[in-house]
Design a protein around this motif. Structure first.
Motif, short mmCIF file in Angstrom:
data_model
loop_
_atom_site.label_atom_id
_atom_site.label_comp_id
_atom_site.label_asym_id
_atom_site.label_seq_id
_atom_site.Cartn_x
_atom_site.Cartn_y
_atom_site.Cartn_z
N THR A 198 37.67 9.54 9.45
CA THR A 198 36.89 10.14 10.53
C THR A 198 37.13 11.62 10.68
N ASP A 199 38.34 12.10 10.42
CA ASP A 199 38.62 13.53 10.54
C ASP A 199 37.81 14.33 9.52
N ALA A 200 37.80 13.85 8.28
CA ALA A 200 37.02 14.53 7.23
C ALA A 200 35.54 14.49 7.56
N ALA A 201 35.07 13.35 8.07
CA ALA A 201 33.66 13.24 8.45
C ALA A 201 33.32 14.22 9.56
N GLN A 202 34.21 14.36 10.53
CA GLN A 202 33.96 15.27 11.64
C GLN A 202 33.92 16.72 11.18
N ARG A 203 34.81 17.07 10.23
CA ARG A 203 34.82 18.45 9.73
C ARG A 203 33.51 18.80 9.03
N ILE A 204 33.01 17.86 8.24
CA ILE A 204 31.74 18.11 7.55
C ILE A 204 30.60 18.17 8.55
N SER A 205 30.61 17.26 9.53
CA SER A 205 29.56 17.27 10.55
C SER A 205 29.55 18.59 11.31
N THR A 206 30.72 19.10 11.64
CA THR A 206 30.81 20.36 12.36
C THR A 206 30.34 21.53 11.50
N ARG A 207 30.76 21.53 10.23
CA ARG A 207 30.39 22.63 9.33
C ARG A 207 28.88 22.72 9.16
N TYR A 208 28.21 21.57 9.12
CA TYR A 208 26.77 21.57 8.87
C TYR A 208 25.94 21.36 10.14
N GLY A 209 26.61 21.38 11.30
CA GLY A 209 25.88 21.27 12.56
C GLY A 209 25.17 19.95 12.73
N LEU A 210 25.85 18.84 12.37
CA LEU A 210 25.20 17.53 12.37
C LEU A 210 25.40 16.73 13.64
N GLU A 211 26.17 17.27 14.61
CA GLU A 211 26.51 16.45 15.79
C GLU A 211 25.28 15.92 16.50
#
Length: 437
Positions: A198-211
Motif C-alpha cells: 500500500t505504501d508503494a501504491a500511495q506514492r505512485i498515486s500521489t506522484r501522478y495525482g490519482l487520488e
C-alpha cells in the motif's frame, strides 16, 4: 494539457502501441509483394490465412492478459509483450518458408494480444474521469501512428527491398522503447494494493495525482469480482455480450480492410504507389477518428459516438464501391479509417470504463479475445472474395455490412448503462447518465 492527460504512462503506452500498430497494420502493405514473391508462390487465399494467424495469436494473448497482469503486474506484462512481438517481427524478416513466417506472425499476435488490454487498463487507471476518453485515445492513437509509419515506409521499402525489409524495420525501434519502459514505466497502484504494497501504491498515486480517480472498491475484491464470471454478475451479462459482438464486428472490418485495401484498389486499376497510399490515408483517418471521437465522447457520451463511428465505416465503404473520382476516394478512405481504427479505440474506453478495476483487464482482454475472431475472419473473408473473382464493389460492400450490424448492436445497449467518461463511476464501474441526444 494537464499532467494526468499526458503523463509518462501515456507517453510510454503511446510508444509501445505505435510499435504494435506498425507490426499489425503493415501486413496490408506487403500483400502485393507476397503475392509476387516467386520462391513461395502464394495464392490470395493463403496470403489471407497468413494475415489471419496474427489474429489467432492475439486471441490467445488477450485471453491470457488478465491472468498475466494479475500474476506479474501490468508493468512487467507490458514490457514482456513488447519484447515478444518485436523479436517475432525479426523472425518474420528472415523466415525461410511460409510455415515459419506464419508461426512468427502468430507470436506477433500473442504479444499484441497481451499488450492491448493491459495498456488500456493502465491508461484508464492513470486518467482523470473528466478526460478519460481523451487519455486512452492519446495512448491508443499509437496504433494509427504505427499504421501511418508503415504506409510511409512501404512506399520506399516494398518496391526497393520487398516484404522482408518491412518486418525488419518493425523490430528496430524496440531497442529504444524497451529500455525506456524498464526505466520509467510505473506499476499499477491497484496491483500493488492487491499485493499488500500500500505504501508503494500511495506514492505512485500521489506522484501522478490519482487520488481523485482511484475507484473505491470497498475492500479487497472477492472471488466473484475477478475472472470471467465477474463479467456476468451484477447485471452485466447483456452489456458484456454486446461488447463482444461490437468488438468482433469492428475488428473484422478493421483487419479485413487493412489487409485487402491495397490489393482491392490495385485490382481496380490504381498503380501500386497509389494503392499503398490509400492504406496510409486509412491510418491517418484512424488517428483523426480516435482523437476527435474521444473529445466528442467526453462531451456527449461514448455510446452515440461509437454508433456514429460504425456508421461512418459502413457509409464510406459503400460509397467507395460506387467508384467516385480519386479525390473523393481519398476522403472516403479517411472516413473509413475514422470508423474502423477510431471506433475500436473508443470501444477500448467504452469497455474499460464499464468494469470495476478488479476485473477491468479481464473484461478488456476477453472482449478483445472474442474480437480477435473478427481479426482472424476478416483477412480470410476478404481473401475468399478476391479468390472468387468478386468485383471491387462487392468486396467493399461485404465489409460495409458488418459495420452496419455493429451500429445496430451499439444502439441496443441499454440506455441506463450508457457510459460517459466525465462522470464518477459506481461500484460496478459504469457511468449512470441520461441518454445522450
Amino acid at each position: 494539457m494537464s499532467r494526468n492527460t499526458f503523463s509518462p504512462v501515456v507517453a510510454l503506452c503511446l510508444a509501445a502501441l505505435t510499435l504494435e500498430g506498425y507490426d499489425l497494420l503493415m501486413y496490408g502493405t506487403v500483400v502485393p509483394s507476397l503475392l509476387a514473391y516467386e520462391p513461395w508462390d502464394l495464392d490470395p487465399a493463403t496470403v489471407g490465412v497468413l494475415g489471419s494467424v496474427v489474429g489467432v495469436g492475439m486471441l490467445v494473448g488477450a485471453l491470457a492478459a488478465g491472468s498475466i497482469a494479475d500474476r506479474w503486474g501490468r508493468r512487467r506484462a507490458l514490457i514482456a509483450a513488447v519484447a515478444l512481438f518485436s523479436a517475432a517481427m525479426g523472425c518474420c524478416a528472415i523466415a525461410p518458408s511460409p510455415e515459419m513466417f506464419g508461426a512468427a506472425r502468430f507470436v506477433v499476435g500473442v504479444g499484441a494480444g497481451v499488450l492491448m488490454p493491459t495498456a488500456a487498463s493502465m491508461l484508464i487507471e492513470f486518467s482523470r474521469l473528466d478526460t478519460r476518453a481523451r487519455t486512452v485515445a492519446l495512448g491508443f492513437v499509437g496504433t494509427s501512428v504505427g499504421g501511418i509509419a508503415a504506409g510511409i515506409l512501404s512506399l520506399w521499402l516494398v518496391p526497393a527491398f520487398g516484404f522482408r525489409a518491412m518486418f525488419a524495420a518493425g523490430m528496430i525501434p524496440a531497442l529504444l522503447i524497451l529500455p525506456m519502459m524498464i526505466g520509467y514505466l510505473p506499476e499499477s497502484p491497484a496491483f500493488l494494493n492487491a499485493r499488500g504494497r500500500t505504501d508503494a501504491a500511495q506514492r505512485i498515486s500521489t506522484r501522478y495525482g490519482l487520488e481523485d480517480t482511484v475507484e473505491v472498491s470497498g475492500g479487497e475484491p472477492t472471488s466473484t469480482d475477478r475472472g470471467i464470471g465477474a463479467l456476468f454478475t451484477a447485471n452485466r451479462a447483456r452489456v458484456t455480450l454486446s461488447f463482444w459482438v461490437m468488438t468482433l464486428l469492428c475488428l473484422l472490418v478493421l483487419f479485413g480492410v487493412a489487409t485487402w485495401l491495397p490489393a482491392v484498389m490495385r485490382s481496380a486499376g490504381y498503380p501500386l504507389g497509389a494503392a499503398l497510399s490509400f492504406l496510409l490515408v486509412l491510418n491517418v483517418g484512424g488517428a483523426v477518428g480516435a482523437l476527435g471521437g474521444a473529445y466528442l465522447a467526453d462531451r456527449f457520451g461514448i455510446k452515440p459516438v461509437t454508433t456514429l463511428g460504425f456508421l461512418c465505416a459502413a457509409v464510406s465503404l459503400a460509397l467507395i464501391a460506387t467508384t467516385p473520382p480519386i479525390g473523393i476516394v481519398y476522403v472516403l478512405v479517411l472516413i473509413a479509417g475514422m470508423g474502423t481504427t477510431g471506433t475500436q479505440i473508443l470501444l477500448n474506453t467504452f469497455i474499460g470504463s464499464y468494469y470495476p478495476v478488479s476485473c477491468r483487464t479481464t473484461g478488456l482482454g476477453v472482449a478483445l479475445a472474442v474480437g480477435r475472431l473478427g481479426a482472424i475472419v476478416g483477412p480470410t473473408y476478404g481473401g475468399l472474395f478476391v479468390a472468387a473473382g468478386a468485383g471491387t464493389s462487392t468486396q467493399l460492400l461485404a465489409f460495409a455490412l458488418p459495420a452496419i450490424i455493429g451500429a445496430g448492436v451499439t444502439i441496443l445497449i441499454p440506455a441506463g448503462r450508457q457510459l460517459r467518461s466525465g462522470r464518477a463511476s459506481t461500484s460496478e464501474g459504469l457511468h449512470q447518465v441520461p441518454e445522450a441526444k
